[in-house]
Scaffold this motif. Sequence first.
Motif, PDB file in Angstrom:
ATOM      1  N   SER A 104       8.712 109.585  80.604  1.00 59.76           N
ATOM      2  CA  SER A 104       8.129 108.182  80.596  1.00 59.76           C
ATOM      3  C   SER A 104       7.961 107.262  81.660  1.00 59.76           C
ATOM      4  O   SER A 104       6.737 106.743  81.477  1.00 59.76           O
TER       5      SER A 104
ATOM      6  N   GLU B 222      -0.857 106.407  82.362  1.00 58.92           N
ATOM      7  CA  GLU B 222      -1.577 105.514  82.218  1.00 58.92           C
ATOM      8  C   GLU B 222      -2.832 104.231  82.618  1.00 58.92           C
ATOM      9  O   GLU B 222      -3.773 103.961  82.898  1.00 58.92           O
TER      10      GLU B 222
ATOM     11  N   ILE C 167       6.506 102.093  90.542  1.00 58.05           N
ATOM     12  CA  ILE C 167       6.740 103.240  89.701  1.00 58.05           C
ATOM     13  C   ILE C 167       7.733 103.854  90.219  1.00 58.05           C
ATOM     14  O   ILE C 167       8.979 104.557  90.166  1.00 58.05           O
TER      15      ILE C 167
ATOM     16  N   LYS D 254       1.366  98.530  90.599  1.00 56.33           N
ATOM     17  CA  LYS D 254       2.300  98.497  89.843  1.00 56.33           C
ATOM     18  C   LYS D 254       2.825 100.441  89.595  1.00 56.33           C
ATOM     19  O   LYS D 254       4.130 100.211  89.995  1.00 56.33           O
TER      20      LYS D 254
ATOM     21  N   GLU E 218       4.192 109.164  82.362  1.00 57.09           N
ATOM     22  CA  GLU E 218       3.208 108.341  81.172  1.00 57.09           C
ATOM     23  C   GLU E 218       2.587 107.051  81.405  1.00 57.09           C
ATOM     24  O   GLU E 218       2.140 107.066  81.240  1.00 57.09           O
ATOM     25  N   GLN E 219       3.615 106.417  82.075  1.00 61.95           N
ATOM     26  CA  GLN E 219       3.593 105.772  82.784  1.00 61.95           C
ATOM     27  C   GLN E 219       2.578 105.765  84.095  1.00 61.95           C
ATOM     28  O   GLN E 219       0.974 104.724  83.726  1.00 61.95           O
TER      29      GLN E 219
END
Length: 371
Positions: free
Chosen positions: A3, A10, A38, A34, A6-7
């Motif tokens: 995930s 995106e 992450i 951001k 994926e984040q």
Amino acid sequence: MSSVEEQIRELEDELKNTPYNKATSKHIGRLKAKIAKIRDEAVARAMASSGGGEGYSVKKSGDATVVLVGFPSVGKSTLLNRLTGSDISETAAYAFTTVSVIPGAMEHRGAKIQILDIPGLIAGAAMGKGRGKEVIAVVRSADLILILVDVFNEKHVDVLLRELHDSGIRINQPKPDITIKKAGCGGVRLNTVGAVDLNLEEIRAILAESKIVNADVLIRNDVTQDDFIDAMIGNRIYVPAFVAINKVDLVDEAMRNEVREDVVERFGDEPYMISAHSGYNIEALKDAIYDNLGFMRIYMKPLGGRADMEEPLIVRRGSTIEDVCNRLHRDFVEKFKYAKIWGESVKHDAQRVGLQHTLADEDIVTIVTRF
Ligand SMILES: Nc1nc2c(ncn2[C@@H]2O[C@H](COP(=O)(O)OP(=O)(O)O)[C@@H](O)[C@H]2O)c(=O)[nH]1
Ligand SMILES: [Mg+2]
């Protein structure tokens, strides 16, 4: 796909689809911050969970450490053997032969340089895949990164640069002059020295991603949004690097040139064209390693005696008298009275200086201690 990936994907897609202009710069800054956040958290998690298995806690030795970074089978082990003149790293004609960090020692122009051959795996390393996380820890501690690709896969340079970048490693760029001091109240205050293009709005948006709403920010000279995000995340490593292209013995002159030009375009600098196998250009590569590490030669002169011009002390650029003392004898710093210098770092010969004095290449130094 995790995930986290994926984040990031995106956010990166959104970033790609956002044209940069005055109106969007704040939004872009926020997206980039951001992503950085992450990624940083993922790397930190991976590092924390890795036990640091056998072979990874490499002791530093010598005057500086160089790490070889490259895909499996590009010739890292062969190059290590060639540079160190020994046969310590097993090579084989199949992938994944090196499973732990193998250190070697290279002597060149009086300097002892530690060379580390690390596992060929790096793709995905920044996300903690495979043994990548341990690899990153070793790479981050190096004084110089030698990126090795083979002549048939020079495009891999892009992947390696990307992986290094994602691991918080910034190559061939000075550390941006930014300080962010968190405060208790008062919002974000910006002080700038020189021409600075970032505006307060962008800075606020970026800091908000790290939940910082009160801070004194000082920026000297022009910096980019990316620089500012790096400063905010705060664990970036700034290190020199260059590219060597191996196995050039296997191709003709025309292809060598083609590959060289391609790498210049991808990397920005000239690569070294070498053959670890035949020894082609290995002396030039050793010189490049030495030059990139920025060594200085310091000549020691005993009090009242003649300077030893035969065997200089090899120290890193920017070294101080204190560094030299520490190299000479463990008591020297404690018993230090003053030093006398002849050379570029002082205004006049035999000038007296203290422990914090920064030396220049080929300085002659006398250290005077209490008995
Ligand atoms: N022709 C040629 N083969 C090389 C050269 N350097 C390494 N090799 C071969 O490439 C294979 C992989 O080399 P190795 O050093 O094990 O790569 P590593 O996985 O990056 O450590 C071995 O068969 C080496 O003999 C070179 O400069 N020229
Ligand atoms: Mg190997």
